[in-house]
Design a protein around this motif. Structure first.
Motif, PDB file in Angstrom:
ATOM      1  N   ASP A  53       0.914  -1.055   0.115  1.00 40.97           N
ATOM      2  CA  ASP A  53      -0.010   0.054   0.053  1.00 40.97           C
ATOM      3  C   ASP A  53       0.890   1.357  -0.071  1.00 40.97           C
ATOM      4  O   ASP A  53       1.327   1.434   1.101  1.00 40.97           O
ATOM      5  CB  ASP A  53      -0.873  -0.140   1.181  1.00 40.97           C
ATOM      6  N   GLN A  55       2.615   4.604   0.149  1.00 42.92           N
ATOM      7  CA  GLN A  55       2.641   5.846   0.954  1.00 42.92           C
ATOM      8  C   GLN A  55       3.391   7.017   0.368  1.00 42.92           C
ATOM      9  O   GLN A  55       3.078   8.328   0.395  1.00 42.92           O
ATOM     10  CB  GLN A  55       3.107   5.649   2.460  1.00 42.92           C
ATOM     11  N   THR A  56       4.453   6.637  -0.015  1.00 41.60           N
ATOM     12  CA  THR A  56       5.451   7.538  -0.762  1.00 41.60           C
ATOM     13  C   THR A  56       6.145   6.982  -1.610  1.00 41.60           C
ATOM     14  O   THR A  56       6.666   5.865  -1.921  1.00 41.60           O
ATOM     15  CB  THR A  56       6.619   7.991   0.231  1.00 41.60           C
ATOM     16  N   ASP A  57       5.986   7.840  -2.823  1.00 44.02           N
ATOM     17  CA  ASP A  57       6.571   7.463  -4.272  1.00 44.02           C
ATOM     18  C   ASP A  57       7.266   8.469  -4.914  1.00 44.02           C
ATOM     19  O   ASP A  57       6.969   9.259  -5.799  1.00 44.02           O
ATOM     20  CB  ASP A  57       5.447   6.814  -5.102  1.00 44.02           C
ATOM     21  N   GLN A  63       8.180   4.216  -0.316  1.00 49.09           N
ATOM     22  CA  GLN A  63       7.446   3.653   1.062  1.00 49.09           C
ATOM     23  C   GLN A  63       6.185   3.247   0.889  1.00 49.09           C
ATOM     24  O   GLN A  63       5.261   3.806   0.389  1.00 49.09           O
ATOM     25  CB  GLN A  63       7.817   4.652   2.275  1.00 49.09           C
ATOM     26  N   ALA A  64       5.998   2.130   1.570  1.00 51.39           N
ATOM     27  CA  ALA A  64       4.738   1.228   1.575  1.00 51.39           C
ATOM     28  C   ALA A  64       4.353   0.529   2.916  1.00 51.39           C
ATOM     29  O   ALA A  64       5.456   0.444   3.685  1.00 51.39           O
ATOM     30  CB  ALA A  64       4.500   0.154   0.548  1.00 51.39           C
ATOM     31  N   LEU A  65       3.044   0.584   3.297  1.00 54.73           N
ATOM     32  CA  LEU A  65       2.693  -0.508   4.195  1.00 54.73           C
ATOM     33  C   LEU A  65       2.601  -1.815   3.678  1.00 54.73           C
ATOM     34  O   LEU A  65       1.939  -1.749   2.759  1.00 54.73           O
ATOM     35  CB  LEU A  65       1.461   0.281   5.027  1.00 54.73           C
ATOM     36  N   VAL A  78       6.652  -1.538   7.621  1.00 54.37           N
ATOM     37  CA  VAL A  78       6.680  -0.544   6.597  1.00 54.37           C
ATOM     38  C   VAL A  78       7.775  -0.999   5.808  1.00 54.37           C
ATOM     39  O   VAL A  78       8.984  -1.527   6.353  1.00 54.37           O
ATOM     40  CB  VAL A  78       7.153   0.707   7.145  1.00 54.37           C
TER      41      VAL A  78
END
Length: 148
Positions: A53, A55-57, A63-65, A78
């Protein structure tokens, strides 16, 4: 000093530390850790059955959950990948102030509870690291006493 000299010197220091602490290549725990995963965030997440999921691209960090329900553990974590080693090192230096457990690979980090990070290490390899002792109640840094 050249990079080659620095790398050679660092390798010597690491080898000496391993000899002093008894952590040789024959260590059972070391043998149990697989080769460290590499690749994109999606590839690393896929190795542990996570559909990330995002969060930051951004260009420097992705960054993903993730939630893992496969294998010997069930947990949320994370997962972050970095464009450069320096970016990863700077991120880790700031993040560790908040406590937590970190599984560190080349240009990637997974952050979560200790049992989750330990479970991830069995698939992804990497090095287990622990954040600040002041923010990790009950962590291995804490021995029940406080100095200062």
């Amino acid at each position: 000093m050249t990079r080659k000299n620095l790398a050679g010197g660092a390798a010597g220091v690491v080898a000496a530390l391993l000899m002093l602490t008894g952590c040789g290549s024959g260590d059972d725990a070391e043998a149990a850790v697989p080769k460290t995963a590499t690749g994109t965030l999606e590839h690393i997440a896929g190795e542990v059955g996570c559909e990330p999921d995002m969060q930051t691209d951004a260009d420097t960090i992705r960054q993903a959950l993730c939630t893992n329900k496969d294998g010997d553990f069930d947990g949320k974590f994370v997962l972050a990948t970095f464009a450069t080693d320096r970016g990863q090192a700077e991120w880790l230096a700031g993040a560790k102030d908040y406590g937590g457990y970190y599984l560190v690979g080349r240009k990637w980090v997974a952050v979560g509870e200790k049992k989750t990070v330990n479970g991830l290490q069995g698939t992804l390899g990497g090095e287990m690291q622990e954040g600040s002792e002041h923010m990790n109640p009950g962590g291995s840094h804490n021995n029940g006493s406080h100095s200062g």
